[in-house]
Design an enzyme around this catalytic site. Structure first.
Site, PDB file in Angstrom:
ATOM      1  N   LYS A  89      -1.608  -1.231  -3.902  1.00  0.00           N
ATOM      2  CA  LYS A  89      -2.677  -0.218  -3.821  1.00  0.00           C
ATOM      3  C   LYS A  89      -1.964   1.118  -3.912  1.00  0.00           C
ATOM      4  CE  LYS A  89      -6.031   1.196  -0.266  1.00  0.00           C
ATOM      5  NZ  LYS A  89      -6.086   2.556  -0.669  1.00  0.00           N
ATOM      6  N   TYR A 128       0.854  -1.195   0.000  1.00  0.00           N
ATOM      7  CA  TYR A 128       0.000   0.000   0.000  1.00  0.00           C
ATOM      8  C   TYR A 128       0.889   1.243   0.000  1.00  0.00           C
ATOM      9  CZ  TYR A 128      -4.002   2.791   1.965  1.00  0.00           C
ATOM     10  OH  TYR A 128      -4.995   3.699   2.210  1.00  0.00           O
TER      11      TYR A 128
HETATM   12  C1  NAY Z   1      -8.391   2.546   3.202  1.00  0.00           C
HETATM   13  O1  NAY Z   1      -7.254   2.254   3.612  1.00  0.00           O
HETATM   14  O2  NAY Z   1      -9.384   2.473   3.904  1.00  0.00           O
HETATM   15  C2  NAY Z   1      -8.502   2.974   1.820  1.00  0.00           C
HETATM   16  O3  NAY Z   1      -7.887   2.403   1.008  1.00  0.00           O
HETATM   17  C3  NAY Z   1      -9.395   4.045   1.420  1.00  0.00           C
HETATM   18  C4  NAY Z   1      -9.080   4.753   0.137  1.00  0.00           C
HETATM   19  C5  NAY Z   1      -9.314   6.193   0.403  1.00  0.00           C
HETATM   20  N1  NAY Z   1      -8.105   6.776   0.824  1.00  0.00           N
HETATM   21  C6  NAY Z   1      -7.991   7.348   2.032  1.00  0.00           C
HETATM   22  C7  NAY Z   1      -6.707   7.929   2.365  1.00  0.00           C
HETATM   23  O4  NAY Z   1      -8.882   7.412   2.819  1.00  0.00           O
HETATM   24  O5  NAY Z   1     -11.103   6.220  -1.076  1.00  0.00           O
HETATM   25  C8  NAY Z   1      -9.947   6.918  -0.745  1.00  0.00           C
HETATM   26  C9  NAY Z   1     -10.309   8.342  -0.357  1.00  0.00           C
HETATM   27  O6  NAY Z   1     -11.085   8.381   0.811  1.00  0.00           O
HETATM   28  C10 NAY Z   1     -11.070   9.026  -1.472  1.00  0.00           C
HETATM   29  O7  NAY Z   1     -10.316   8.981  -2.640  1.00  0.00           O
HETATM   30  C11 NAY Z   1     -11.415  10.472  -1.106  1.00  0.00           C
HETATM   31  O8  NAY Z   1     -10.245  11.262  -1.017  1.00  0.00           O
END
Ligand code: NAY
Length: 291
Positions: free
Chosen positions: A162, A134
Site C-alpha cells: 500500500k 504499508y
Molecule cells: C488507513 O490506514 O486507514 C488508510 O489506508 C487510509 C488511506 C488514507 N490515508 C490516510 C493517511 O488517512 O484515504 C487516505 C487519505 O485519507 C486520503 O487520501 C485523504 O488525504
C-alpha cells in the site's frame, strides 16, 4: 489470490463516551458492502486504530468480519509500533475470515531496515496469512527507497504494497519492478495518477462516501479515457479538499451521519468534531450531490 481492486479504509464509529458503537459499525460495513467496491481495509489509521487498545482493535476486526458479505475481500490492518502487539493482532486476524493482513511500518522509534524486515516476517508468521506492506513516509516517518520497498516485497508471504506517497516516479518504478505483486495507491487525491503510474488498485478513506466515483476513475483509466479520469479526479478532490479542511476522519463521519448511514459522528479524542463553519461546507457539498 489476486488482491487488486478498490477497498474502503473503514472507520470506527464511537459513542459520545468514546466506546465503539456496534450498530453504526455494522450499518457502515453493510453500506460499503453494497457500494460496488472489491473489499474493506479494516482497522487502519482511518479506523483510529492507534487511538484504540489492542482489545478494541481485535473487537473491531471481529465486528466487521461478522457484518461483511462473503463477496468482499477483507484485509486486517495489524500494524503497531511494537512487534509483540502486532503479533497479537495478527494472530487474532489469522483466526478470522480475513484474506490478508497489512501493517504500517513501525513509527516513533527509529528502526533499522534489518529490524523492519524481521518485524514484517514475525508478524506474517503470527497470522499465517499474506501481508500487504504499508509505506506511508509522511506519517510513519520512514522514507523507504525503491530498493528497500523491493526488498520488503520479496519477504516470504508479502503479496502487495500500500503505497501512500505522492512520489509517482517511485510508484512507476515499484510497479515496473514487481509485476507479480499488487501495488495499491494510498492517497485518494491521486488515484487516477497512481493507476496511470501502474498501481493495480486503491485503498482509501474517502471511498466510504464516494465509492462510485473511485470505481469510475479506475474504469476510465483502464479504458484509456484520460479526460474522463481527470474530470472525475477533479470532482473527487473538491470533496477531499473540504475533508482535509475539516479533518478527514471527523469530516467523513459527519457526512455519513448526514446521509443516515451512521447515527453518531464522534471520534476518539484528541480528534474532534467538525466545526459549524466546516459543517456548512460539507452540507453544501451534500446538497450539490458531490457526496
Ligand atoms: C488507513 O490506514 O486507514 C488508510 O489506508 C487510509 C488511506 C488514507 N490515508 C490516510 C493517511 O488517512 O484515504 C487516505 C487519505 O485519507 C486520503 O487520501 C485523504 O488525504
Amino acid at each position: 489470490m489476486n488482491f487488486s481492486g478498490l477497498y474502503a479504509a473503514t472507520l470506527t464509529p464511537f459513542n459520545l463516551d468514546e466506546t465503539i458503537n456496534h450498530d453504526d459499525l455494522a450499518s457502515l460495513v453493510k453500506f460499503n458492502c453494497e457500494s460496488g467496491l472489491d473489499g474493506l481495509y479494516v482497522g487502519g489509521s482511518t479506523a483510529e486504530a492507534f487511538l484504540c487498545s489492542t482489545e478494541e482493535r481485535i473487537q473491531t476486526l471481529e465486528l466487521t468480519a461478522e457484518a461483511a458479505t462473503a463477496d468482499m475481500t477483507l484485509i486486517a490492518h495489524v500494524g503497531d509500533i511494537s512487534t509483540k502487539k502486532s503479533e497479537i493482532l495478527a494472530r487474532a486476524a489469522g483466526a478470522m475470515p480475513y484474506q490478508a493482513i497489512s501493517a504500517v511500518t513501525p513509527f516513533y522509534y527509529p528502526v533499522a531496515f534489518n529490524e523492519l524486515k524481521k518485524h514484517y516476517s514475525d508478524v506474517i508468521q503470527a497470522a499465517g496469512k499474506p501481508m500487504i506492506v504499508y509505506n506511508f513516509p509522511a506519517f510513519a516517518g520512514m522514507n523507504l527507497s525503491g530498493e528497500q520497498i523491493n526488498e520488503l516485497l520479496n519477504i516470504d508471504g508479502v503479496v502487495a504494497l500500500k503505497q501512500t506517497s505522492a512520489n509517482l516516479y517511485q510508484m512507476e518504478q515499484v510497479t515496473r519492478q514487481n509485476p507479480e505483486k499488487t501495488i495499491f495507491n494510498g492517497f485518494d487525491e491521486i488515484l487516477a495518477s497512481g493507476l496511470v503510474a501502474g498501481a493495480n488498485g486503491g485503498i482509501g478513506s474517502t471511498y466510504n462516501i464516494q465509492a462510485q466515483r473511485m470505481i469510475d476513475i479506475q474504469a476510465a483509466i483502464f479504458t484509456n479515457n484520460a479526460q474522463q479520469a481527470t474530470a472525475l479526479q477533479r470532482e473527487a478532490n473538491v470533496l477531499i479538499d473540504a475533508l482535509v479542511g475539516t479533518g478527514v476522519i471527523p469530516g467523513l463521519k459527519y457526512v455519513l451521519k448526514q446521509k443516515g448511514i451512521i447515527q453518531n459522528e464522534h471520534c476518539r479524542r484528541p480528534l474532534n468534531v467538525v466545526t459549524d463553519e466546516h459543517k456548512a461546507t460539507l452540507n453544501a457539498l451534500i446538497e450539490a450531490g458531490v457526496c
